[in-house]
Design a protein around this motif. Structure first.
Motif, short mmCIF file in Angstrom:
data_model
loop_
_atom_site.label_atom_id
_atom_site.label_comp_id
_atom_site.label_asym_id
_atom_site.label_seq_id
_atom_site.Cartn_x
_atom_site.Cartn_y
_atom_site.Cartn_z
N SER A 78 -8.83 -33.43 -8.84
CA SER A 78 -8.11 -33.72 -7.59
C SER A 78 -9.07 -34.15 -6.50
N GLN A 79 -10.36 -33.86 -6.67
CA GLN A 79 -11.36 -34.15 -5.65
C GLN A 79 -12.25 -35.34 -6.02
N THR A 80 -12.49 -35.52 -7.31
CA THR A 80 -13.45 -36.55 -7.73
C THR A 80 -13.10 -36.99 -9.15
N GLY A 81 -13.99 -37.78 -9.75
CA GLY A 81 -13.73 -38.23 -11.11
C GLY A 81 -14.44 -39.53 -11.40
N ASN A 412 -10.66 -33.91 0.59
CA ASN A 412 -10.72 -33.90 -0.86
C ASN A 412 -11.92 -34.68 -1.37
N THR A 413 -12.96 -33.95 -1.64
CA THR A 413 -14.26 -34.51 -2.02
C THR A 413 -15.01 -33.38 -2.70
N THR A 414 -16.12 -33.68 -3.34
CA THR A 414 -16.95 -32.62 -3.89
C THR A 414 -18.41 -32.93 -3.63
N HIS A 415 -19.20 -31.88 -3.43
CA HIS A 415 -20.63 -32.02 -3.23
C HIS A 415 -21.36 -31.04 -4.14
N LEU A 435 -6.04 -36.29 -2.16
CA LEU A 435 -5.79 -35.59 -3.42
C LEU A 435 -5.41 -36.55 -4.54
N PHE A 436 -6.16 -36.49 -5.63
CA PHE A 436 -5.94 -37.35 -6.80
C PHE A 436 -6.00 -38.84 -6.41
N GLY A 437 -6.74 -39.13 -5.34
CA GLY A 437 -7.01 -40.50 -4.95
C GLY A 437 -5.77 -41.33 -4.67
N SER A 438 -5.79 -42.55 -5.14
CA SER A 438 -4.67 -43.47 -4.94
C SER A 438 -3.47 -43.10 -5.80
N GLY A 439 -3.67 -42.22 -6.76
CA GLY A 439 -2.61 -41.89 -7.72
C GLY A 439 -2.58 -42.81 -8.91
N VAL A 440 -3.40 -43.87 -8.90
CA VAL A 440 -3.48 -44.78 -10.04
C VAL A 440 -4.25 -44.06 -11.15
N TYR A 441 -3.55 -43.73 -12.22
CA TYR A 441 -4.13 -42.96 -13.32
C TYR A 441 -4.26 -43.85 -14.55
#
Length: 585
Positions: A78-81, A412-415, A435-441
Motif C-alpha cells: 500500500s506504500q511502495t512496490g 503513503n511512502t516507506t523509508h 494508498l496503493f498508488g494510482s490503483g493500476v494493478y
C-alpha cells in the motif's frame, strides 16, 4: 537459508548483544543495537532480508539496501512496490564519497503528459496519475554500480516472501480497508487484498504468485525484464486503457538520474540530503534555521513552550522558502544550494523568532547564496551546485504546498536506512504515492500516483515529479553519525527535521528522538500536535497566536526509520507509528 529461518536467528544474535544503554521500548523490534551492521525498515521481514545479506558476509550496505527494498515491494504494497519511484543517498566510507540517485516517477515523451484530465481523478483507478515507475531501474543501477553480491542473491528474500507469503501486518490490514473502493475496482487486486470481500486481517498470510514471477524475471534478466518485453507491454496497455499517454518507449528509456547530494555544515556535522525535485532542501534549511536562531539553547520542545514555538517558526520558514521553488531542475530554476546555505539561514533567523500564528511567511531570496561555491567538507564532497537556470526560470509562486495536491493529501511512502560493518550507509525513500498508488494493478504490483504531483506550471513531457521525500545522511568528519528519513508526504521533512534535531542538537537517545511527540504547521494558524506535550507547550503556542489541533499519533505524522552511530555502536530505531523493525547482526 530462507528468510523465515533467517529472521529468528537474527533475533537470537541480537539477544546476545550487550544490553542497550536505555530501557528497550515496550514494542517489538523498535530499537536494536549492534557493532557490525543494522537495517531499519517499515516491515520486520524487509529489515530481516537486508540484515541477512549483511550477516551472510560478502555483501555491503548497497546489497542490503537492494534486498530490503525489493522485500518492501512485497510486504508493504500500500506504500511502495515495483511500480514506485524514489530516491537514494549512498555514503562510501572507504572513498569518502557520497552519491545520489533520483528514480522518482516521471512523465513520458508524449505531449499528452502536459494535459490535465480532471474527469479521471474522480474514478477509483486513475490511469493518468501513474507516472513511469523508476524504483526497479534505480535499485538495479545502484546494485550494478556499488553492490558486490549477485543480483539473484539479493533478490532471493523478496522472491521467497512473494512466493511463500508473509504475515499480514496491522498497517496493511488498515490500508486495505481504507482503499476498499480502489481495490474493488480491479478484480485481481480485490482477490488478493479483499478476499471474499473482506479486507485482510493481521495474522493472515498473503501469497503473491504473480509478483513472485515478476521478481524472478527481474532477478534473471535484469532491467530488460521489467522495462521491455511482455511485462512492459502489459503495463503500458493497462495504463493506456485507463487514460495514460504512456508508451513502451517511455518504459524502455526511463533514465535514472545520478545526482550530487545537497550538502551543508551544521553544528559541527555535515548534512547530506536529496536534491531537487526531491525534497531534501526543506529539512536541511529547517535545521540551519534552528541553529541560526539558537533553538538548541531553549531545551526540549516536549516540555519547553519557547522551544516548541521556535521549532514551529523554523518549520514554517523553511517550508515557505523551499516551497517557493519546485519542479525538475533541468526545466526550472531551483536554488537549492542557496536554500540550504547557513548564510541564508542567518539572514532568515529573525523571521523564525518573530513568526506568529496567522502571520504570512514571505519566502526569502536564496539566489545570492546559491551563487556562492561550497567550501569545507561540502566543497570536498562536491555537493549540489548552483542552479543551471536563473530566477527568471523559476516556477511562479503558488499558495498550495509543494509536492503536489495528490501527495499532500496522503501519507503513503516507506523509508529505510542501512549501515554495514565498514560503515558504508544507504538512506532510501520510495513510494507509490497515495494508498496503493494510482490503483493500476498489473504484473503483481501497483503503479504509482506520482504524475499527480505535477501542477499546471510544472506539468510536461520527460520530467521527474516533485516530491517531499528526503533521504538524509549525517557525517561527523568521514564517519557516518546518522542515517535518517521518513514516510508521510508533507510530514516527511518536518519529521526528519525534528528527529535529527532532537538526537544531535539536544542529545536525546535515538529511540526517544523518534518516539517523542511531533508538531506540524498546517493551514493558517493551525499547528497539529501529537499527544504528549506539556501543558506549557499548548499555552505557549496559543500565546503566539497559534491554534493547536490535537491529532492521534499515527502513520499520518510520518514513519521515521533511522540508524545512529554512538560511540562506535549502531542504534537502529523503527518508528512506533508504523509496523517497522530495527534488525542488527
Amino acid at each position: 537459508m530462507t528468510i523465515r529461518r533467517a529472521f529468528p536467528l537474527l533475533l537470537l544474535l541480537a539477544s546476545c548483544a550487550p544490553r542497550p544503554s536505555v530501557s528497550p521500548p515496550p514494542m517489538y523490534a523498535k530499537r536494536a543495537e549492534s557493532v557490525r551492521g543494522m537495517v531499519t525498515a517499515s516491515h520486520a521481514d524487509a529489515a530481516a532480508a537486508g540484515a541477512s545479506i549483511l550477516r551472510e558476509g560478502g555483501g555491503n550496505a548497497i546489497d542490503a539496501a537492494v534486498a530490503t527494498a525489493f522485500a518492501l515491494a512485497v510486504v508493504d504494497p500500500s506504500q511502495t512496490g515495483l511500480g514506485a519511484g524514489g530516491g537514494m543517498l549512498v555514503w562510501h566510507r572507504g572513498t569518502g564519497r557520497a552519491d545520489g540517485l533520483d528514480f522518482y516517477a516521471r512523465s513520458g515523451a508524449d505531449s499528452g503528459w502536459a494535459r490535465v484530465d480532471t474527469a479521471a481523478v474522480r474514478t477509483p483507478i486513475n490511469g493518468r496519475s501513474a507516472g513511469i515507475p523508476g524504483a526497479v531501474a534505480g535499485l538495479l543501477e545502484a546494485h550494478a554500480k556499488w553492490g558486490r553480491l549477485p543480483r539473484a542473491q539479493v533478490m532471493a528474500p523478496a522472491i521467497v516472501l512473494a512466493r511463500d507469503g508473509f504475515i499480514v501486518s496491522p498497517l496493511l490490514a488498515r490500508t486495505s480497508e481504507s482503499a476498499r473502493a480502489k481495490l474493488l475496482a480491479d478484480s485481481a487486486a480485490a482477490a488478493l487484498f479483499l478476499p471474499g470481500g473482506l479486507a485482510l486481517r493481521p495474522g493472515e498470510r498473503l501469497v503473491q504468485l504473480q509478483l513472485a514471477q515478476t521478481l524472478e524475471a527481474i532477478a534473471r534478466d535484469g532491467r530488460r525484464a521489467f522495462y521491455e518485453g511482455v511485462l512492459a507491454e502489459r503495463a503500458v496497455a493497462k495504463m493506456r486503457a485507463l487514460g495514460s499517454p504512456a508508451t513502451t518507449a517511455d518504459f524502455r528509456d526511463y533514465p535514472v538520474a545520478a545526482t550530487r547530494p545537497l550538502c551543508t555544515p551544521w553544528l559541527g556535522y555535515t548534512l547530506l540530503s536529496a536534491g531537487p525535485p526531491l525534497g531534501g532542501a526543506t529539512p536541511l534549511a529547517a535545521l540551519n534555521l534552528l541553529a541560526a536562531s539558537a533553538a538548541g539553547q531553549l531545551g526540549s520542545p516536549t516540555t519547553q513552550g519557547a522551544a516548541a514555538v521556535q521549532l514551529v517558526g523554523a518549520l514554517r520558514v523553511a517550508g515557505a522558502d523551499a516551497g517557493r521553488y519546485r519542479g525538475d531542475p533541468a526545466y526550472f530554476g531551483v536554488p537549492s544550494r542557496g536554500l540550504t546555505s547557513p548564510a541564508f539561514a542567518a539572514r532568515r533567523a529573525a523571521v523564525v523568532t518573530s513568526a506568529e500564528g496567522g502571520s504570512t511567511i514571505e519566502p526569502g531570496d536564496p539566489w545570492p547564496e546559491d551563487a556562492q561555491a561550497s567550501v569545507g567538507a561540502c566543497g570536498a564532497l562536491e555537493g549540489w551546485g548552483a542552479s543551471v537556470l536563473g530566477a527568471d526560470r523559476a516556477v511562479p509562486a503558488r499558495s498550495a504546498r509543494p509536492g503536489g495536491d495528490d501527495e499532500a493529501a496522503a501519507s503513503n511512502t516507506t523509508h529505510f536506512s542501512v549501515v554495514d560493518g565498514e560503515r558504508n550507509a544507504v538512506s532510501m525513500t520510495f513510494t507509490v504515492g497515495v494508498l496503493f498508488g494510482s490503483g493500476v494493478y498489473v504484473n503483481g504490483y501497483f503503479l504509482n500516483s506520482g504524475a499527480s504531483n505535477f501542477d499546471n506550471t510544472t506539468r510536461g513531457p520527460n520530467r521527474y515529479g516533485s516530491s517531499t521525500i528526503s533521504p538524509t545522511i549525517v557525517l561527523k568528519g568521514n564517519d557516518v553519525r546518522m542515517v535518517v528519513g521518513a514516510a508521510g508526504s508533507q510530514y516527511i521533512p518536518t519529521a526528519t527535521t525534528q528527529v535529527t534535531f532532537r538526537h544531535l542538537a539536544l542529545g536525546e537517545d535515538p529511540w526517544l528522538a523518534i518516539a517523542s511527540p511531533r508538531l506540524q504547521p498546517a493551514q493558517g494558524r493551525t499547528v497539529e500536535v501529537e499527544p504528549g506535550f506539556a501543558p506549557e507547550v499548548y499555552a505557549a503556542l496559543r500565546a503566539k497566536g497559534y491554534y493547536p489541533l490535537s491529532r492521534v499519533g499515527d502513520i499520518m505524522f510520518g514513519g521515521v526509520h533511522a540508524i545512529a552511530v554512538v560511540k562506535g555502536r549502531l542504534i537502529g530505531v523503527a518508528d512506533p507509528r508504523r509496523d517497522g523493525a530495527a534488525v542488527g547482526y
